[in-house]
Scaffold this motif. Structure first.
Motif, PDB file in Angstrom:
ATOM      1  N   GLY A 163       0.797  -1.229   0.000  1.00 31.73           N
ATOM      2  CA  GLY A 163       0.000   0.000   0.000  1.00 31.73           C
ATOM      3  C   GLY A 163       0.829   1.279   0.000  1.00 31.73           C
ATOM      4  N   TRP A 165       1.123   5.732   1.012  1.00 35.46           N
ATOM      5  CA  TRP A 165       1.031   6.479   2.264  1.00 35.46           C
ATOM      6  C   TRP A 165      -0.167   7.412   2.321  1.00 35.46           C
ATOM      7  N   LYS A 189       1.975  -5.176   3.366  1.00 28.60           N
ATOM      8  CA  LYS A 189       3.167  -4.323   3.451  1.00 28.60           C
ATOM      9  C   LYS A 189       2.703  -2.889   3.221  1.00 28.60           C
ATOM     10  N   GLU A 192       6.156   2.519   4.346  1.00 27.31           N
ATOM     11  CA  GLU A 192       7.036   2.766   5.498  1.00 27.31           C
ATOM     12  C   GLU A 192       6.801   4.150   6.093  1.00 27.31           C
ATOM     13  N   GLY A 243       3.025   4.469  -6.820  1.00 26.74           N
ATOM     14  CA  GLY A 243       3.468   5.282  -7.943  1.00 26.74           C
ATOM     15  C   GLY A 243       3.769   4.462  -9.196  1.00 26.74           C
ATOM     16  N   THR A 246       7.262   2.590  -9.379  1.00 26.67           N
ATOM     17  CA  THR A 246       7.283   1.387  -8.533  1.00 26.67           C
ATOM     18  C   THR A 246       6.431   0.299  -9.186  1.00 26.67           C
ATOM     19  N   LEU A 265      -2.299   2.739  -9.906  1.00 27.21           N
ATOM     20  CA  LEU A 265      -1.207   3.725  -9.980  1.00 27.21           C
ATOM     21  C   LEU A 265      -1.758   5.149  -9.982  1.00 27.21           C
ATOM     22  N   GLU A 397       2.190  13.708 -12.537  1.00 22.64           N
ATOM     23  CA  GLU A 397       1.473  13.788 -11.263  1.00 22.64           C
ATOM     24  C   GLU A 397       2.308  14.559 -10.237  1.00 22.64           C
TER      25      GLU A 397
HETATM   26  N1  LIG Z   1      -4.970   4.246  -8.263  1.00 21.03           N
HETATM   27  C1  LIG Z   1      -5.232   4.325  -6.971  1.00 21.03           C
HETATM   28  O1  LIG Z   1      -6.290   3.898  -6.517  1.00 21.03           O
HETATM   29  C2  LIG Z   1      -4.249   4.964  -6.037  1.00 21.03           C
HETATM   30  C3  LIG Z   1      -4.621   5.172  -4.703  1.00 21.03           C
HETATM   31  C4  LIG Z   1      -3.715   5.758  -3.835  1.00 21.03           C
HETATM   32  C5  LIG Z   1      -2.452   6.139  -4.289  1.00 21.03           C
HETATM   33  N2  LIG Z   1      -2.116   5.944  -5.585  1.00 21.03           N
HETATM   34  C6  LIG Z   1      -0.825   6.390  -6.084  1.00 21.03           C
HETATM   35  O2  LIG Z   1       0.196   6.133  -5.122  1.00 21.03           O
HETATM   36  C7  LIG Z   1       1.244   7.069  -5.280  1.00 21.03           C
HETATM   37  C8  LIG Z   1       1.657   7.605  -3.941  1.00 21.03           C
HETATM   38  O3  LIG Z   1       2.027   6.566  -3.098  1.00 21.03           O
HETATM   39  P1  LIG Z   1       3.538   6.265  -2.670  1.00 21.03           P
HETATM   40  O4  LIG Z   1       4.386   7.470  -2.852  1.00 21.03           O
HETATM   41  O5  LIG Z   1       3.474   5.590  -1.369  1.00 21.03           O
HETATM   42  O6  LIG Z   1       3.972   5.220  -3.791  1.00 21.03           O
HETATM   43  P2  LIG Z   1       5.314   4.389  -3.878  1.00 21.03           P
HETATM   44  O7  LIG Z   1       5.277   3.710  -5.200  1.00 21.03           O
HETATM   45  O8  LIG Z   1       6.502   5.200  -3.537  1.00 21.03           O
HETATM   46  O9  LIG Z   1       5.191   3.318  -2.690  1.00 21.03           O
HETATM   47  C9  LIG Z   1       4.060   2.488  -2.560  1.00 21.03           C
HETATM   48  C10 LIG Z   1       4.442   1.225  -1.814  1.00 21.03           C
HETATM   49  O10 LIG Z   1       5.346   0.463  -2.601  1.00 21.03           O
HETATM   50  C11 LIG Z   1       6.458   0.066  -1.803  1.00 21.03           C
HETATM   51  N3  LIG Z   1       7.587  -0.146  -2.702  1.00 21.03           N
HETATM   52  C12 LIG Z   1       8.513   0.764  -3.124  1.00 21.03           C
HETATM   53  N4  LIG Z   1       9.401   0.161  -3.946  1.00 21.03           N
HETATM   54  C13 LIG Z   1       9.019  -1.133  -4.053  1.00 21.03           C
HETATM   55  C14 LIG Z   1       9.517  -2.249  -4.783  1.00 21.03           C
HETATM   56  N5  LIG Z   1      10.603  -2.162  -5.569  1.00 21.03           N
HETATM   57  N6  LIG Z   1       8.885  -3.424  -4.674  1.00 21.03           N
HETATM   58  C15 LIG Z   1       7.769  -3.543  -3.904  1.00 21.03           C
HETATM   59  N7  LIG Z   1       7.256  -2.519  -3.185  1.00 21.03           N
HETATM   60  C16 LIG Z   1       7.874  -1.332  -3.265  1.00 21.03           C
HETATM   61  C17 LIG Z   1       6.591   1.206  -0.810  1.00 21.03           C
HETATM   62  O11 LIG Z   1       7.376   0.817   0.298  1.00 21.03           O
HETATM   63  C18 LIG Z   1       5.135   1.464  -0.477  1.00 21.03           C
HETATM   64  O12 LIG Z   1       4.660   0.530   0.452  1.00 21.03           O
HETATM   65  C19 LIG Z   1       0.707   8.147  -6.201  1.00 21.03           C
HETATM   66  O13 LIG Z   1       1.238   7.983  -7.480  1.00 21.03           O
HETATM   67  C20 LIG Z   1      -0.796   7.872  -6.216  1.00 21.03           C
HETATM   68  O14 LIG Z   1      -1.447   8.315  -7.378  1.00 21.03           O
HETATM   69  C21 LIG Z   1      -2.977   5.359  -6.459  1.00 21.03           C
END
Ligand SMILES: NC(=O)c1ccc[n+]([C@@H]2O[C@H](COP(=O)([O-])OP(=O)(O)OC[C@H]3O[C@@H](n4cnc5c(N)ncnc54)[C@H](O)[C@@H]3O)[C@@H](O)[C@H]2O)c1
Ligand SMILES: C[N+](C)(C)CC=O
Length: 509
Positions: A163, A165, A189, A192, A243, A246, A265, A397
């Motif tokens: 998930g 943040w 997971k 963090e 994101g 990721t 995403l 974004e």
């Molecule tokens: N489409 C939707 O419904 C929706 C909903 C909420 C948020 N989002 C998107 O989420 C993003 C913001 O969230 P964020 O900054 O926490 O995203 P992020 O991609 O930085 O992190 C999300 C999760 O992925 C984990 N992660 C990071 N690298 C990884 C890897 N290599 N392998 C597995 N897990 C890994 C992180 O620790 C965290 O738990 C924005 O782009 C937003 O648009 C989308």
């Protein structure tokens, strides 16, 4: 809280205290490593949580694998699984105020938003509790009276649920509720940056009667805890919200073990206003669409697309009202817009605003921190006009309180602008002409389209993205189907030798 098992409690001064925070095979587990969780409202340390090592990740997956293979959850009667999910919903409501408070401390969002999240999540558990009761399968006419052919749905297996943040409790619940309804086991997971309400949720699942090993929790970085889950041979499915970059990395890594992958995403979502719309409602909602949770919403209406004839008047009123939004800590009942989640994210938003200025977008309000010496991560509502689709600020974004304004003359142009994005998560169209509203909605390439509205989502309606906004769907019946495999069971009730390979063969038809 309602259970002594909960690892997180809030003391008299409102500060959470935390015991062991990894949950593996039915027990809370400590690690030697830890990570500080910070309050976005003032940058203070809320508490420390355990950081999972590679070994914790392996142990959590092994527990989920064993629980699945032994059928401790998948073979439980559907009525029992359903009852457990209803109990989770009851417990969420019993602890609503406390859970909302913890979510606000952790994410920064206003208490009202956190309460809405707890209510949404409660409804989602109830929805999947109903779907968990299941269906007997679909009988298929095989064209032969001796054949009974049936398609049934079975759980996918071990799921890694990762998930973001911005909506920690909500997004992880949109995954674990259908996963449990389907009969899967899981490793959770959370981000963090905001792990606290997921710890609470895992405590509630345990208290509600989810058996040991069925739900496990690892905390920590994406590089260790997240990547370890995605590459594991014992994980059958990854459902990820986060994101784009990721998501791409996860899809690549998951290819090695050919896992099922669901990705939720980002978005760059158009909010299109025609001149014949109810302009007061459109204006008011356009503000919420982009500034709710300081714009840290995947479906935020960050691209305001206005018909020429109303552009100047609408922008003037929008800017005036944006400038009046009360910015402050999420726990302050007077706050309308909370801080950004972290210093790192604040820096990203500031950089994006610099990009917009360099590209020639005209800044009408905002574009700065609330105060230079602030302790939290507050940023002003920011409005750019004279924007066009070739600007990064329109295409990428920001995930902050920044709106770009574009203009159109014809319906055709409005549709073109609405689709002028690599993303395809959500969009809105405002008009009093219903025929036009549905024509435009039909042509927008986004997973959700709102007409004379912007923002709502429902447990019973699918949520997800076209194009770079992801693959798969959450919520609704499709949200359950993500966690199921279809199996065709073909029964021949009158078996007879076919002699396909004999000289005097009776040929298979
Ligand atoms: N489409 C939707 O419904 C929706 C909903 C909420 C948020 N989002 C998107 O989420 C993003 C913001 O969230 P964020 O900054 O926490 O995203 P992020 O991609 O930085 O992190 C999300 C999760 O992925 C984990 N992660 C990071 N690298 C990884 C890897 N290599 N392998 C597995 N897990 C890994 C992180 O620790 C965290 O738990 C924005 O782009 C937003 O648009 C989308
Ligand atoms: C899916 N939603 C809108 C609840 C949160 C997006 O960030």
């Amino acid at each position: 809280m309602s259970s002594a098992d909960h690892q997180l409690a809030v003391g008299a001064d409102g500060t959470p205290t935390v015991a062991g925070t990894l949950f593996i095979d039915g027990s809370w587990v400590r690690s030697t490593g830890s990570r500080a969780v910070l309050n976005p409202a003032d940058g203070s340390r809320i508490c420390d949580v355990d950081e999972a090592t590679d070994d914790h990740v392996k142990a959590a997956v092994a527990a989920a694998r064993t629980a699945f293979d032994e059928g401790v959850w998948s073979s439980a009667p559907p009525s029992e699984r359903s009852a457990v999910l209803h109990r989770v919903a009851d417990l969420l409501q019993a602890d609503r105020a406390l859970i909302a408070r913890i979510e606000t401390l952790d994410t920064g969002k206003t208490l009202r938003e956190s309460e809405i999240d707890v209510d949404d999540v409660t409804a989602v558990f109830r929805y999947y509790a109903a779907l968990a009761l299941g269906e007997p399968g679909r009988l298929v006419d095989a064209g032969d009276p001796a054949v009974v052919s049936r398609v049934v749905h079975e759980p996918v297996g071990v799921c890694a649920l990762i998930g973001p943040w911005n909506y920690p409790l909500l997004q992880i619940s949109w995954k674990i509720a259908p996963a449990l309804a389907a009969g899967c086991t899981a490793v959770l997971k959370p981000s963090e940056v905001t792990p606290l309400t997921t710890i609470v949720l895992v405590g509630l699942l345990h208290e509600a009667g989810v058996p040991a090993g069925v739900v496990n929790l690892v905390l920590g970085s994406g590089a260790v805890a997240g990547a370890g889950l995605v590459s594991s041979e014992d994980v059958d499915l990854v459902s990820f919200t986060g994101g784009l970059e990721t998501g791409r990395a996860i899809m690549r890594s998951a290819a090695d073990t050919v896992k099922k992958v669901a990705l939720e995403l980002g978005g760059k979502n158009p909010n299109i206003v025609f001149a014949d719309a109810d302009l007061e409602a459109a204006l008011d909602t356009a503000l919420t669409a982009v500034f709710l949770h300081a714009g840290q919403v995947c479906s935020a209406g960050t691209r305001l697309i206005l018909q020429d004839s109303i552009h100047d008047e609408f922008v003037a009123a929008f800017v005036k009202r944006a400038g009046r939004i009360r910015i402050g800590p999420g726990l302050d009942p007077d706050s309308e817009m909370p801080p950004l989640v972290s210093a790192q994210h604040l820096a990203k938003v500031e950089n994006h605003v610099r990009v917009g200025l360099a590209e020639g977008a005209r800044l009408l309000t905002g574009g700065s921190r609330l105060a230079e010496n602030q302790s939290g991560y507050y940023y002003r509502p920011t409005v750019f006009v004279d924007c066009s689709g070739d600007m990064r600020i329109v295409q990428e974004e920001t995930f902050g309180p920044i709106v770009t304004v574009e203009r159109f003359t014809t319906e055709e142009e409005a549709v073109r602008l609405g689709n002028d994005t690599r993303y395809g998560l959500a969009g809105g169209v405002w008009t009093s002409d219903r025929a036009r509203a549905h024509r435009v909605a039909g042509r927008l390439r986004h997973g959700t389209v709102w007409i004379n509205e912007f923002g709502p989502y429902l447990p019973q309606a699918e949520w997800g993205g076209f194009k770079l906004s992801g693959t798969g769907r959450e919520l609704g019946p499709s949200g359950l189907a993500e966690y199921q495999e279809a199996k065709h069971v073909y029964e021949n009730t009158a078996p007879a030798a076919q002699h396909w390979f004999s000289g005097d063969a009776k040929r298979i038809p």
